[in-house]
Motif scaffolding. Structure first.
Motif, PDB file in Angstrom:
ATOM      1  N   PHE A 212      32.940  15.639  -0.889  1.00 12.01           N
ATOM      2  CA  PHE A 212      32.324  16.261   0.285  1.00 12.01           C
ATOM      3  C   PHE A 212      33.119  15.948   1.547  1.00 12.01           C
ATOM      4  O   PHE A 212      33.450  16.853   2.324  1.00 12.01           O
ATOM      5  N   VAL A 213      33.404  14.679   1.771  1.00 10.19           N
ATOM      6  CA  VAL A 213      34.079  14.302   3.018  1.00 10.19           C
ATOM      7  C   VAL A 213      35.518  14.820   3.047  1.00 10.19           C
ATOM      8  O   VAL A 213      36.017  15.221   4.102  1.00 10.19           O
TER       9      VAL A 213
ATOM     10  N   CYS B 189      16.788   9.686  17.426  1.00  6.47           N
ATOM     11  CA  CYS B 189      17.241  10.893  16.723  1.00  6.47           C
ATOM     12  C   CYS B 189      17.061  10.671  15.221  1.00  6.47           C
ATOM     13  O   CYS B 189      17.555   9.675  14.675  1.00  6.47           O
ATOM     14  N   ILE B 190      16.363  11.585  14.569  1.00  2.35           N
ATOM     15  CA  ILE B 190      16.169  11.506  13.120  1.00  2.35           C
ATOM     16  C   ILE B 190      17.057  12.573  12.482  1.00  2.35           C
ATOM     17  O   ILE B 190      16.880  13.771  12.732  1.00  2.35           O
ATOM     18  N   GLY B 191      18.028  12.140  11.703  1.00  4.99           N
ATOM     19  CA  GLY B 191      19.004  13.071  11.147  1.00  4.99           C
ATOM     20  C   GLY B 191      19.212  12.885   9.659  1.00  4.99           C
ATOM     21  O   GLY B 191      18.642  11.986   9.027  1.00  4.99           O
ATOM     22  N   HIS B 192      20.055  13.735   9.098  1.00 10.04           N
ATOM     23  CA  HIS B 192      20.408  13.659   7.678  1.00 10.04           C
ATOM     24  C   HIS B 192      21.516  12.632   7.480  1.00 10.04           C
ATOM     25  O   HIS B 192      22.383  12.459   8.335  1.00 10.04           O
ATOM     26  N   ALA B 193      21.475  11.966   6.336  1.00  8.00           N
ATOM     27  CA  ALA B 193      22.352  10.823   6.089  1.00  8.00           C
ATOM     28  C   ALA B 193      23.841  11.145   6.244  1.00  8.00           C
ATOM     29  O   ALA B 193      24.575  10.397   6.888  1.00  8.00           O
ATOM     30  N   PHE B 194      24.306  12.251   5.655  1.00  4.13           N
ATOM     31  CA  PHE B 194      25.734  12.585   5.740  1.00  4.13           C
ATOM     32  C   PHE B 194      26.146  12.818   7.192  1.00  4.13           C
ATOM     33  O   PHE B 194      27.186  12.344   7.643  1.00  4.13           O
ATOM     34  N   PHE B 195      25.326  13.563   7.914  1.00  2.82           N
ATOM     35  CA  PHE B 195      25.622  13.840   9.324  1.00  2.82           C
ATOM     36  C   PHE B 195      25.662  12.554  10.126  1.00  2.82           C
ATOM     37  O   PHE B 195      26.576  12.329  10.942  1.00  2.82           O
TER      38      PHE B 195
ATOM     39  N   ALA C 196      35.901   6.156   6.863  1.00  2.00           N
ATOM     40  CA  ALA C 196      34.700   5.887   7.651  1.00  2.00           C
ATOM     41  C   ALA C 196      33.434   6.330   6.931  1.00  2.00           C
ATOM     42  O   ALA C 196      32.358   5.758   7.135  1.00  2.00           O
ATOM     43  N   PHE C 197      33.561   7.325   6.062  1.00  2.00           N
ATOM     44  CA  PHE C 197      32.391   7.846   5.352  1.00  2.00           C
ATOM     45  C   PHE C 197      31.905   6.898   4.259  1.00  2.00           C
ATOM     46  O   PHE C 197      30.735   6.939   3.878  1.00  2.00           O
TER      47      PHE C 197
ATOM     48  N   ILE D  41      28.863  10.481   9.549  1.00  2.00           N
ATOM     49  CA  ILE D  41      30.014  11.019  10.276  1.00  2.00           C
ATOM     50  C   ILE D  41      29.884  10.695  11.766  1.00  2.00           C
ATOM     51  O   ILE D  41      30.863  10.315  12.422  1.00  2.00           O
ATOM     52  N   LEU D  42      28.681  10.819  12.297  1.00  2.00           N
ATOM     53  CA  LEU D  42      28.422  10.485  13.699  1.00  2.00           C
ATOM     54  C   LEU D  42      28.733   9.021  13.983  1.00  2.00           C
ATOM     55  O   LEU D  42      29.373   8.687  14.986  1.00  2.00           O
ATOM     56  N   GLN D  43      28.321   8.152  13.083  1.00  2.00           N
ATOM     57  CA  GLN D  43      28.602   6.722  13.242  1.00  2.00           C
ATOM     58  C   GLN D  43      30.104   6.462  13.241  1.00  2.00           C
ATOM     59  O   GLN D  43      30.619   5.679  14.050  1.00  2.00           O
TER      60      GLN D  43
END
Length: 213
Positions: free
Chosen positions: A122-123, A158-164, A187-188, A167-169
């Motif tokens: 995926f990444v 902010c409540i988000g999806h794990a993959f997103f 990083a992923f 990447i944000l982190q």
């Protein structure tokens, strides 16, 4: 402070579908993965690493697991003074399971090894612009979200999806990862689950402003 967390526990396998088929339908946005029946109890018992009762605004995706987690926070009076806001900036990053692993290989490898391979693929596919959302647009969306959070000048969740969120982190740690394939993939951390339910990270508005430049 701005806090980023994943949703409450999710039931990933949809009725009438295999786990692979369920992942595929959810990852494409064709079905919604519902929260588990114990989600409310899980939320009530969860020990957040920040003072969640001080949160003034909660951002979620427009629908799905993140939105329903946000609704639970209000219904259970966990965030009694906050405003619930839906934002397209927190939507998941869409993909087809066949883009990252075949059904046959998923079954052959077993769930743990198959998910590691799927996350790694995926990444890599994301960086190489082989998924529906180009990485340039994803970076733009991340920056828009961060700007939106900083503008509030409030305690934000902010409540988000794990993959997103993963990447944000990575972007917050290294704003150049979208131009460095090795750094982006590293990083992923594909060998690890991105985040467990309700887990995530916090960052100051000052740090975000520095990243935004």
């Amino acid at each position: 402070m701005i806090h980023f967390i994943c949703s409450a526990p999710v039931e990933y396998q949809l009725p009438g579908f295999s786990l692979y088929e369920s992942f595929d339908l959810v990852s494409q946005g064709k079905r919604i993965a519902r929260l588990k029946k114990n989600a409310a109890a899980y939320l009530e018992d969860f020990s957040f690493l920040f003072e969640i009762e001080k949160v003034q605004k909660v951002f979620t995706a427009p629908s799905g697991q993140t939105y329903h987690t946000g609704k639970y926070l209000f219904a259970l009076q966990i965030t009694p003074a906050a405003e619930l806001c839906q934002s397209k900036l927190l939507k998941s990053t869409r993909f087809r399971m066949s883009d990252v692993i075949s059904a046959q290989e998923f079954k052959k490898l077993g769930q743990r090894k198959a998910l590691i391979k799927a996350r790694r693929k995926f990444v890599e596919q994301l960086f190489d612009n082989r998924l529906p959302e180009r990485k340039e647009l994803l970076e733009k969306r991340i920056r828009q979200l961060l700007k939106q959070c900083v503008r509030q000048d409030q305690e934000i969740l902010c409540i988000g999806h794990a993959f997103f969120l993963k990447i944000l982190q990575g972007y917050l740690a290294n704003p150049n990862i979208f131009t460095n394939r090795s750094a982006f993939v590293q990083a992923f951390e594909a060998t690890k689950r991105p985040f467990a339910p309700l887990q995530g990270f916090s960052v100051s508005a000052k740090t975000i402003s520095r990243v935004l430049g």
